[in-house]
Design a protein around this motif. Structure first.
Motif, PDB file in Angstrom:
ATOM      1  N   ASP A  58      26.868  38.694  36.827  1.00  0.00           N
ATOM      2  CA  ASP A  58      25.735  38.109  37.361  1.00  0.00           C
ATOM      3  C   ASP A  58      25.996  36.539  37.136  1.00  0.00           C
ATOM      4  OD1 ASP A  58      24.539  40.431  38.103  1.00  0.00           O
ATOM      5  OD2 ASP A  58      23.532  40.756  36.378  1.00  0.00           O
ATOM      6  N   LEU A  59      26.321  36.142  35.727  1.00  0.00           N
ATOM      7  CA  LEU A  59      26.527  34.757  35.370  1.00  0.00           C
ATOM      8  C   LEU A  59      27.718  34.147  36.532  1.00  0.00           C
ATOM      9  CD1 LEU A  59      26.235  35.218  31.678  1.00  0.00           C
ATOM     10  CD2 LEU A  59      25.007  33.721  32.903  1.00  0.00           C
ATOM     11  N   ALA A  60      28.591  34.712  36.543  1.00  0.00           N
ATOM     12  CA  ALA A  60      30.010  34.329  37.534  1.00  0.00           C
ATOM     13  C   ALA A  60      29.324  33.913  38.810  1.00  0.00           C
ATOM     14  CB  ALA A  60      31.139  35.332  37.393  1.00  0.00           C
ATOM     15  N   ALA A  61      28.574  34.849  39.302  1.00  0.00           N
ATOM     16  CA  ALA A  61      27.709  34.844  40.556  1.00  0.00           C
ATOM     17  C   ALA A  61      27.054  33.481  40.809  1.00  0.00           C
ATOM     18  CB  ALA A  61      27.185  35.892  40.918  1.00  0.00           C
ATOM     19  N   LEU A  62      26.641  32.899  39.795  1.00  0.00           N
ATOM     20  CA  LEU A  62      25.719  31.616  39.987  1.00  0.00           C
ATOM     21  C   LEU A  62      26.555  30.443  40.699  1.00  0.00           C
ATOM     22  CD1 LEU A  62      24.136  31.361  36.623  1.00  0.00           C
ATOM     23  CD2 LEU A  62      23.054  31.907  38.622  1.00  0.00           C
ATOM     24  N   THR A  63      28.042  30.610  40.524  1.00  0.00           N
ATOM     25  CA  THR A  63      28.959  29.537  41.074  1.00  0.00           C
ATOM     26  C   THR A  63      29.041  29.903  42.917  1.00  0.00           C
ATOM     27  OG1 THR A  63      31.041  30.959  40.839  1.00  0.00           O
ATOM     28  CG2 THR A  63      30.225  29.481  38.951  1.00  0.00           C
ATOM     29  N   ARG A  64      28.549  31.160  43.075  1.00  0.00           N
ATOM     30  CA  ARG A  64      28.944  31.180  44.731  1.00  0.00           C
ATOM     31  C   ARG A  64      28.230  30.170  45.637  1.00  0.00           C
ATOM     32  NH1 ARG A  64      29.131  37.471  46.048  1.00  0.00           N
ATOM     33  NH2 ARG A  64      30.558  36.680  47.370  1.00  0.00           N
ATOM     34  N   ASP A  65      27.024  30.169  45.499  1.00  0.00           N
ATOM     35  CA  ASP A  65      26.133  29.255  46.218  1.00  0.00           C
ATOM     36  C   ASP A  65      25.639  28.235  45.732  1.00  0.00           C
ATOM     37  OD1 ASP A  65      24.401  30.303  44.632  1.00  0.00           O
ATOM     38  OD2 ASP A  65      23.358  31.438  46.434  1.00  0.00           O
ATOM     39  N   ASP A 118      38.759  42.069  40.513  1.00  0.00           N
ATOM     40  CA  ASP A 118      38.388  43.392  41.176  1.00  0.00           C
ATOM     41  C   ASP A 118      37.135  43.320  41.936  1.00  0.00           C
ATOM     42  OD1 ASP A 118      40.584  44.151  39.798  1.00  0.00           O
ATOM     43  OD2 ASP A 118      39.469  45.104  38.177  1.00  0.00           O
ATOM     44  N   ARG A 119      36.290  42.293  41.585  1.00  0.00           N
ATOM     45  CA  ARG A 119      34.788  42.267  42.367  1.00  0.00           C
ATOM     46  C   ARG A 119      34.921  41.313  43.472  1.00  0.00           C
ATOM     47  NH1 ARG A 119      29.585  43.100  40.719  1.00  0.00           N
ATOM     48  NH2 ARG A 119      28.183  42.639  42.694  1.00  0.00           N
ATOM     49  N   TRP A 120      35.702  40.271  43.441  1.00  0.00           N
ATOM     50  CA  TRP A 120      35.500  39.381  44.483  1.00  0.00           C
ATOM     51  C   TRP A 120      37.070  38.714  44.777  1.00  0.00           C
ATOM     52  CZ3 TRP A 120      32.075  37.714  40.201  1.00  0.00           C
ATOM     53  CH2 TRP A 120      30.740  37.857  40.512  1.00  0.00           C
ATOM     54  N   GLY A 121      37.895  38.934  43.824  1.00  0.00           N
ATOM     55  CA  GLY A 121      39.015  37.948  44.254  1.00  0.00           C
ATOM     56  C   GLY A 121      39.120  36.603  43.198  1.00  0.00           C
ATOM     57  N   LEU A 122      40.174  36.375  43.087  1.00  0.00           N
ATOM     58  CA  LEU A 122      39.976  35.130  42.075  1.00  0.00           C
ATOM     59  C   LEU A 122      41.245  34.387  42.403  1.00  0.00           C
ATOM     60  CD1 LEU A 122      37.911  34.148  39.938  1.00  0.00           C
ATOM     61  CD2 LEU A 122      39.399  34.956  38.127  1.00  0.00           C
ATOM     62  N   HIS A 123      41.104  32.929  42.456  1.00  0.00           N
ATOM     63  CA  HIS A 123      42.483  32.181  42.521  1.00  0.00           C
ATOM     64  C   HIS A 123      42.258  31.073  41.599  1.00  0.00           C
ATOM     65  CE1 HIS A 123      40.202  29.002  45.108  1.00  0.00           C
ATOM     66  NE2 HIS A 123      39.673  30.176  45.678  1.00  0.00           N
ATOM     67  N   GLU A 124      43.220  30.467  41.123  1.00  0.00           N
ATOM     68  CA  GLU A 124      43.083  28.964  40.514  1.00  0.00           C
ATOM     69  C   GLU A 124      42.467  27.918  41.232  1.00  0.00           C
ATOM     70  OE1 GLU A 124      46.287  27.786  37.764  1.00  0.00           O
ATOM     71  OE2 GLU A 124      47.347  29.732  37.924  1.00  0.00           O
ATOM     72  N   VAL A 131      40.803  26.958  34.853  1.00  0.00           N
ATOM     73  CA  VAL A 131      39.883  26.780  35.895  1.00  0.00           C
ATOM     74  C   VAL A 131      40.212  27.756  36.960  1.00  0.00           C
ATOM     75  CG1 VAL A 131      38.208  25.484  37.495  1.00  0.00           C
ATOM     76  CG2 VAL A 131      39.258  24.502  35.055  1.00  0.00           C
ATOM     77  N   PHE A 132      39.337  28.609  37.495  1.00  0.00           N
ATOM     78  CA  PHE A 132      39.445  29.398  38.729  1.00  0.00           C
ATOM     79  C   PHE A 132      38.246  29.239  39.368  1.00  0.00           C
ATOM     80  CE2 PHE A 132      42.260  31.143  35.310  1.00  0.00           C
ATOM     81  CZ  PHE A 132      43.321  31.748  36.012  1.00  0.00           C
ATOM     82  N   GLN A 133      38.482  30.107  40.917  1.00  0.00           N
ATOM     83  CA  GLN A 133      37.467  29.953  41.636  1.00  0.00           C
ATOM     84  C   GLN A 133      37.399  31.444  42.464  1.00  0.00           C
ATOM     85  OE1 GLN A 133      37.887  26.616  44.595  1.00  0.00           O
ATOM     86  NE2 GLN A 133      35.371  26.329  44.063  1.00  0.00           N
ATOM     87  N   ILE A 134      35.942  31.704  42.772  1.00  0.00           N
ATOM     88  CA  ILE A 134      35.901  32.760  43.674  1.00  0.00           C
ATOM     89  C   ILE A 134      36.121  32.420  45.044  1.00  0.00           C
ATOM     90  CG2 ILE A 134      34.141  34.310  44.350  1.00  0.00           C
ATOM     91  CD1 ILE A 134      32.785  34.396  41.512  1.00  0.00           C
ATOM     92  N   PRO A 135      36.654  33.315  45.834  1.00  0.00           N
ATOM     93  CA  PRO A 135      37.221  32.654  47.179  1.00  0.00           C
ATOM     94  C   PRO A 135      35.732  32.395  47.740  1.00  0.00           C
ATOM     95  CG  PRO A 135      38.514  34.398  46.771  1.00  0.00           C
ATOM     96  CD  PRO A 135      37.664  34.563  45.653  1.00  0.00           C
ATOM     97  N   GLY A 136      35.541  31.073  48.137  1.00  0.00           N
ATOM     98  CA  GLY A 136      34.545  30.544  49.072  1.00  0.00           C
ATOM     99  C   GLY A 136      33.465  30.071  48.334  1.00  0.00           C
ATOM    100  N   ALA A 137      33.440  30.210  47.148  1.00  0.00           N
ATOM    101  CA  ALA A 137      32.496  29.592  46.052  1.00  0.00           C
ATOM    102  C   ALA A 137      32.339  27.992  46.002  1.00  0.00           C
ATOM    103  CB  ALA A 137      32.666  30.330  44.790  1.00  0.00           C
ATOM    104  N   GLN A 138      31.122  27.627  45.900  1.00  0.00           N
ATOM    105  CA  GLN A 138      30.995  26.437  45.857  1.00  0.00           C
ATOM    106  C   GLN A 138      31.472  25.495  44.235  1.00  0.00           C
ATOM    107  OE1 GLN A 138      27.446  24.351  46.945  1.00  0.00           O
ATOM    108  NE2 GLN A 138      26.842  26.181  48.402  1.00  0.00           N
ATOM    109  N   GLY A 139      31.421  26.584  43.205  1.00  0.00           N
ATOM    110  CA  GLY A 139      31.462  26.109  42.120  1.00  0.00           C
ATOM    111  C   GLY A 139      32.910  26.692  41.359  1.00  0.00           C
ATOM    112  N   THR A 140      33.141  26.687  40.201  1.00  0.00           N
ATOM    113  CA  THR A 140      34.500  27.167  39.652  1.00  0.00           C
ATOM    114  C   THR A 140      33.956  28.104  38.319  1.00  0.00           C
ATOM    115  OG1 THR A 140      34.621  25.475  38.115  1.00  0.00           O
ATOM    116  CG2 THR A 140      35.775  25.243  40.463  1.00  0.00           C
ATOM    117  N   LEU A 141      34.764  28.825  37.809  1.00  0.00           N
ATOM    118  CA  LEU A 141      34.782  29.639  36.703  1.00  0.00           C
ATOM    119  C   LEU A 141      35.750  29.149  35.805  1.00  0.00           C
ATOM    120  CD1 LEU A 141      34.597  33.302  37.915  1.00  0.00           C
ATOM    121  CD2 LEU A 141      32.619  31.773  37.389  1.00  0.00           C
TER     122      LEU A 141
END
Length: 328
Positions: free
Chosen positions: A171-178, A214-220, A231-241
């Motif tokens: 849920d916390l990671a999902a904050l970066t998507r939009d 496993d949930r979304w995919g992840l790339h550097e 630093v990584f990013q969910i594909p299509g996300a505005q923010g980063t992890l």
């Protein structure tokens, strides 16, 4: 070894929270007396006459909780106004941020990290150690205010504690998507709270990354910060992890920082107080500034040795303060 050009400045050791991972539970701390804090003028003297000439250009204000330091906006303005300042940021728990966000931004602060260890108010209050009225909503309001004002990047720090908030990481990671928010997951470090968490351990960053893959995919991500986060990013996300892996993945070779405590002690390493310098006492005893610069330069020269010796020895370092007193 990176050039050491980044100074973390603790403005005060007190905090209006008592987070489980930061302060020992059930114990009273010996806080620094007001007269023993570095004054505004002493801090600026050290920056202008000692640190800037040695190549420091990046500064982060921490605590305790920096927003309870009297005159914090003036301190921000003074540091932001230094010609050498390339980057000025702050780490805060966000509780007092909403009414101060615009003032801080106008004073020259552009980057901010806010601790948000849970999206559930009950879990949040358990972690931050508050009683009575919940603190979660006021912190969330502070985050929203910082976002509206225009802080960029706006980073949310999450210390992952097994059995407490680890089920919320998706849920916390999902904050970066939009949102253009950057969520940083920090491996729990047992400093000053071994008795509470000694049997719980910590969750390796790679375990979290695999969960997100496993949930979304992840790339550097091509985005890089000033600190040790991978630093990584969910594909299509505005923010980063971001992942700060001080327990599972040693990053001593990338360390570019030193730490100045609220009472003026300069430390070369979070986990090691060897070689620390009492700059406040030196100033108040009128030690010539060129001599102070030379002392700091010598400490800079041996910093890599201090970092690696402690990590390779298999210990967590020599220190006597909690995370809140060190400045994180």
């Amino acid at each position: 070894m990176n050039q050491v050009d980044y100074l973390r400045i603790s403005l005060i050791d007190r905090c209006n929270f008592r987070c489980q991972y930061c302060m020992p539970q059930g114990e009273e701390l010996d806080y620094i007396l007001q007269q023993n804090l570095l004054t505004h003028e002493e801090l600026l003297t050290l920056l202008e006459q000692v640190f800037v000439p040695l190549g420091f250009t990046r500064f982060r204000l921490t605590g305790g909780e920096p927003l309870i330091r009297p005159g914090v906006v003036d301190i921000v303005r003074a540091i932001a106004s230094l010609p050498a300042t390339r980057d000025l940021s702050m780490t805060t728990n966000g509780f007092l941020l909403a009414p101060m966000a615009q003032q801080l931004y106008d004073a020259g602060l552009r980057r901010i990290n806010i601790s948000l260890d849970s999206l559930d108010p009950d879990t949040f209050d358990e972690i931050v150690g508050t009683r009575g009225r919940s603190r979660w909503q006021q912190v969330w309001d502070g985050i929203q205010a910082a976002y509206r004002v225009g802080f960029d990047p706006l980073k949310l720090n999450v210390v992952v504690i097994p059995g407490v908030n680890d089920r919320e990481v998706l849920d916390l990671a999902a904050l970066t998507r939009d949102r253009h928010w950057h969520v940083r997951f920090i491996e729990f470090m047992p400093i000053g709270n071994d008795r509470l968490f000694g049997d719980r351990g910590w969750i390796p960053s790679e375990q979290l990354r695999q969960l997100f893959r496993d949930r979304w995919g992840l790339h550097e991500s091509r985005v890089r910060g000033n600190g040790p986060a991978d630093v990584f990013q969910i594909p299509g996300a505005q923010g980063t992890l971001g992942f700060i892996s001080q327990m599972s993945e040693c990053f001593c070779d990338r360390c570019n920082r030193m730490r100045l405590s609220a009472d003026g002690w300069l430390r070369p390493c979070l986990l090691n107080e060897i070689g620390q310098i009492d700059l406040k006492s030196a100033l108040r005893h009128h030690t010539p500034l060129p001599e102070l610069r030379e002392q700091v330069a010598r400490l800079l020269a041996i910093k890599p040795e201090i970092n690696f010796k402690q990590r390779e020895s298999g210990t967590t370092g020599t220190y006597s303060r909690t995370m809140s007193q060190i400045g994180g």
